[in-house]
Design a protein around this motif. Structure first.
Motif, mmCIF file in Angstrom:
data_model
loop_
_atom_site.group_PDB
_atom_site.id
_atom_site.type_symbol
_atom_site.label_atom_id
_atom_site.label_comp_id
_atom_site.label_asym_id
_atom_site.label_seq_id
_atom_site.Cartn_x
_atom_site.Cartn_y
_atom_site.Cartn_z
ATOM 1 N N VAL A 18 0.868 -1.055 0.026
ATOM 2 C CA VAL A 18 0.139 -0.048 0.083
ATOM 3 C C VAL A 18 0.810 1.398 0.010
ATOM 4 O O VAL A 18 2.114 1.040 0.280
ATOM 5 C CB VAL A 18 -0.956 0.113 1.021
ATOM 6 N N ALA A 19 0.202 2.432 -0.582
ATOM 7 C CA ALA A 19 0.797 3.607 -0.304
ATOM 8 C C ALA A 19 1.267 4.057 1.013
ATOM 9 O O ALA A 19 0.431 3.991 1.669
ATOM 10 C CB ALA A 19 0.222 4.635 -1.249
ATOM 11 N N LEU A 20 2.449 4.648 1.290
ATOM 12 C CA LEU A 20 2.755 5.156 2.571
ATOM 13 C C LEU A 20 2.183 6.731 2.544
ATOM 14 O O LEU A 20 2.487 7.428 1.735
ATOM 15 C CB LEU A 20 4.112 5.188 2.719
ATOM 16 N N SER A 21 1.297 7.186 3.574
ATOM 17 C CA SER A 21 0.686 8.236 3.590
ATOM 18 C C SER A 21 0.487 8.251 5.235
ATOM 19 O O SER A 21 -0.004 7.627 5.836
ATOM 20 C CB SER A 21 -0.571 8.295 2.983
ATOM 21 N N ALA A 93 -8.858 14.585 0.582
ATOM 22 C CA ALA A 93 -9.797 14.825 -0.546
ATOM 23 C C ALA A 93 -8.891 14.736 -1.897
ATOM 24 O O ALA A 93 -9.516 14.959 -2.744
ATOM 25 C CB ALA A 93 -10.431 16.266 -0.364
ATOM 26 N N GLY A 94 -7.616 14.279 -1.399
ATOM 27 C CA GLY A 94 -6.733 14.001 -2.716
ATOM 28 C C GLY A 94 -6.011 15.385 -3.107
ATOM 29 O O GLY A 94 -5.343 15.554 -4.247
ATOM 30 N N PRO A 180 -3.891 7.752 -0.715
ATOM 31 C CA PRO A 180 -3.450 8.168 -2.150
ATOM 32 C C PRO A 180 -3.287 6.773 -3.109
ATOM 33 O O PRO A 180 -2.804 5.720 -2.532
ATOM 34 C CB PRO A 180 -2.087 8.962 -2.398
ATOM 35 N N GLU A 181 -3.526 6.768 -4.485
ATOM 36 C CA GLU A 181 -3.133 5.769 -5.421
ATOM 37 C C GLU A 181 -1.633 5.540 -5.503
ATOM 38 O O GLU A 181 -1.253 4.311 -5.708
ATOM 39 C CB GLU A 181 -3.726 6.158 -6.724
ATOM 40 N N ASP A 182 -0.881 6.628 -5.401
ATOM 41 C CA ASP A 182 0.512 6.570 -5.453
ATOM 42 C C ASP A 182 0.804 7.563 -4.221
ATOM 43 O O ASP A 182 0.812 8.552 -4.197
ATOM 44 C CB ASP A 182 0.960 6.992 -6.866
ATOM 45 N N HIS A 205 5.810 14.862 -1.008
ATOM 46 C CA HIS A 205 4.806 13.939 -1.384
ATOM 47 C C HIS A 205 4.494 13.028 -0.172
ATOM 48 O O HIS A 205 5.058 13.261 1.003
ATOM 49 C CB HIS A 205 5.507 12.776 -2.316
ATOM 50 N N HIS A 206 3.485 12.189 -0.284
ATOM 51 C CA HIS A 206 2.856 11.425 0.888
ATOM 52 C C HIS A 206 3.886 10.710 1.386
ATOM 53 O O HIS A 206 4.032 10.205 2.682
ATOM 54 C CB HIS A 206 1.886 10.497 0.513
ATOM 55 N N ARG A 207 4.830 9.874 0.832
ATOM 56 C CA ARG A 207 5.857 8.854 1.243
ATOM 57 C C ARG A 207 6.934 9.676 2.178
ATOM 58 O O ARG A 207 7.028 9.337 3.302
ATOM 59 C CB ARG A 207 6.772 8.137 0.025
ATOM 60 N N GLY A 208 7.226 10.755 1.869
ATOM 61 C CA GLY A 208 8.155 11.708 2.439
ATOM 62 C C GLY A 208 7.542 12.209 3.734
ATOM 63 O O GLY A 208 8.295 12.203 4.786
ATOM 64 N N ALA A 209 6.372 12.630 3.581
ATOM 65 C CA ALA A 209 5.622 13.091 4.836
ATOM 66 C C ALA A 209 5.401 11.861 5.850
ATOM 67 O O ALA A 209 5.758 12.247 6.950
ATOM 68 C CB ALA A 209 4.380 13.586 4.540
#
Length: 543
Positions: A18-21, A93-94, A180-182, A205-209
């Motif tokens: 799954v995407a990291l967020s 909400a993207g 997020p999808e990515d 990006h979501h991964r870095g956060a």
């Protein structure tokens, strides 16, 4: 080339990848600890269950208002509950959250809103005038949402189409939780200070956060349910990712609209604050409080400080108050801090002044930063770990920005050679700890010799009369450049002279490093407490 057996019949699926967020953090905490305190702001006390519902309402309402995934939602807010909620509701909400520096003027804000293509903006009444002026300059005007704050003024001027609470009322508290999808998808947009040209839009990006939020917990050995005081602006690098960190740790956010030393001291004592962050100026304010305003704490208190190398004397003063200091270092382009002066048990026995000197180093990389080095910026060859050879700090990892919005040339330059080039000059010690000597633009070259402004500032700060100090280059016909010091004296030391400061520096530094001029004045600062050296350099040139 044939596939390894470990790549055969073992695909990525929704079950195992799954995407990291950081959205994960609030969803988990709200489900596990719904009744635990999440947000405190004056009389407002909300738990995690309620806060998560409000974030989902925000996401739902933005969507109903036509704000689409991938579009920008800006916020011109101090450290109030809505600012915390925006860090979850907007990306849920993207959308991409653009937190604006509340000290900027209308022209700068207008540029950011236009460049980031903001579709909506959350506005505190204190900043209604500047936002109204900024929006008037735009061809495409965003939806303006007024965020009332009883602590500022119950009847503050409104300029928006609707109020924040009315917007939330439009939303669905059961709005579906979606990652997020990515994980490479943008989560936020932060603008640099823009002291040399237009501000650059740094994209996270979501991964870095996610990763930097977890790093904050690891670096601080942060326990479950910390009580975090918001002395650091949430608009600055998304509060160094701490909105997401505190959600992950199921902590309590103590909101603070305006940083005042006495208020900070009182909140630490009264709310049992365990952690806070800020620039050295915040620490300096606590150290220099009148004796009657200082409080004693019967609980552990920790602070991370960054923004400029904190003078050892300031660190020592804060620790005498019973507050443990961790020095961290980073930049907007790397989600805030990504290095820390990791502590070693052997240093515990050193005198407090020696410990403070060690803590003033920038240290080693965070757990989630892949690589850190001090190197020649052109050849990328690491400098010797001798504590003397100066090079540029370079970084690499998942918590380096996606790049600069709409600026491919600047992105390529910043990430040249597979490293992020910080522009900060440092030495590398034998134990692997880095120590900044200056910004590349701040180093003073006098008669062919490099002078670190930080080194000179440390010497000035060790004078008992000095409250604040900054050193910049002053043009000189003979030497090219010489150090010029700007100093704010503590109350009661008005008789201290320029020559006394110079003599004090000469007693602690090589003679050529001592300032050739000392100007006593208030020091100009950014909204995050950094001293604006570009202003002082101009003043020094005109002396």
């Amino acid at each position: 080339m044939s596939q390894s057996i470990f790549e055969q019949g073992l695909p990525k699926t929704p079950a195992n990848h799954v995407a990291l967020s950081p959205l994960t953090f609030i969803e988990r905490t709200a489900s596990v600890y719904p009744d635990y305190p999440a947000v405190v702001h004056g009389e407002i006390r909300r738990d995690w269950g309620t806060t998560w519902e409000r974030c989902r309402r925000l996401a739902s309402a933005l969507e109903k208002r036509g704000i689409q995934s991938g579009e920008t939602v800006a916020a011109m807010l101090p450290n109030v509950p809505a600012m915390f909620e925006a860090h979850f509701g907007v990306p849920l909400a993207g959308c991409v959250l653009n937190t604006l520096n509340i000290r900027l003027d209308a022209e700068a804000i207008a540029y950011m809103l236009e460049h980031g293509e903001a579709k909506a903006i959350l506005v505190d009444p204190e900043f209604a005038d500047v936002i109204e002026e900024a929006v008037s300059k735009l061809a495409n005007k965003p939806l303006i949402i007024d965020v009332a704050d009883e602590q500022f003024m119950p009847d503050g001027r409104t300029i928006g189409e609707l109020a924040y609470e009315a917007l939330l009322a439009e939303g669905d508290p059961s709005y579906p939780y979606r990652l997020p999808e990515d994980e490479w998808q943008a989560i936020s947009l932060n603008y640099t200070s823009g002291t040399t040209g237009k501000p650059k839009g740094v994209v996270y990006h979501h991964r870095g956060a996610y990763l930097n939020a977890v790093s904050n917990i690891l670096v601080w050995a942060m326990p479950h349910h910390p009580v975090y005081l918001w002395t650091l602006p949430m608009f600055h690098c998304n509060g160094w990712c701490f909105p997401w960190t505190i959600a992950a740790a199921a902590g309590t956010n103590i909101c603070l609209r305006k940083v005042e030393a006495k208020k900070v001291m009182d909140l630490i004592a009264d709310e049992q604050v365990s952690h806070f962050s800020g620039a050295p100026i915040v620490l300096n304010g606590l150290v220099n409080l009148p004796a009657e305003d200082k409080r004693t704490f019967d609980h552990p208190v920790k602070v991370t400080t960054a923004g400029a190398a904190p003078p050892a004397s300031v660190i020592a003063g804060v620790e005498k108050l019973g507050i443990d200091v961790t020095h961290v270092y980073g930049l907007t382009e790397v989600y805030g801090p990504v290095t820390s002066c990791a502590w070693r048990d052997a240093w515990d026995e050193l005198p407090i002044e020696e410990r403070a000197k060690i803590k003033s180093r920038q240290g080693v990389r965070y757990h989630m930063l892949e690589a850190l080095c001090v190197a020649d910026p052109n050849t990328l060859e690491p400098v010797p770990k001798d504590g003397e050879t100066i090079g540029e700090i370079l970084m690499r990892g998942n918590n380096v920005m996606k790049g600069y919005l709409k600026n491919e040339a600047a992105t390529e330059q910043a990430l040249e050679g597979g490293w992020y080039h910080t522009g900060d000059l440092a030495v590398w010690h034998s134990d692997g700890y880095i120590e900044i000597k200056d910004r590349s633009k701040d180093i003073i070259i006098s008669g062919g010799e490099n002078i670190s402004t930080i080194e000179v500032e440390d010497a000035i700060y060790s004078h008992p009369a000095v409250e604040e100090a900054a050193v910049v280059a002053k043009p000189d016909e003979k030497w090219g450049e010489v150090p010029c010091a700007f100093v704010k004296l503590k109350v009661g030391y008005d008789e201290v002279t320029e020559q006394q400061i110079i003599d004090h520096c000469r007693a602690h530094l090589a003679r050529f490093k001592a300032p050739k001029a000392v100007i006593f004045t208030e020091l100009p600062k950014t909204s995050t407490g950094k001293i604006q050296k570009f202003v002082l350099r101009e003043e020094a040139r005109n002396q």
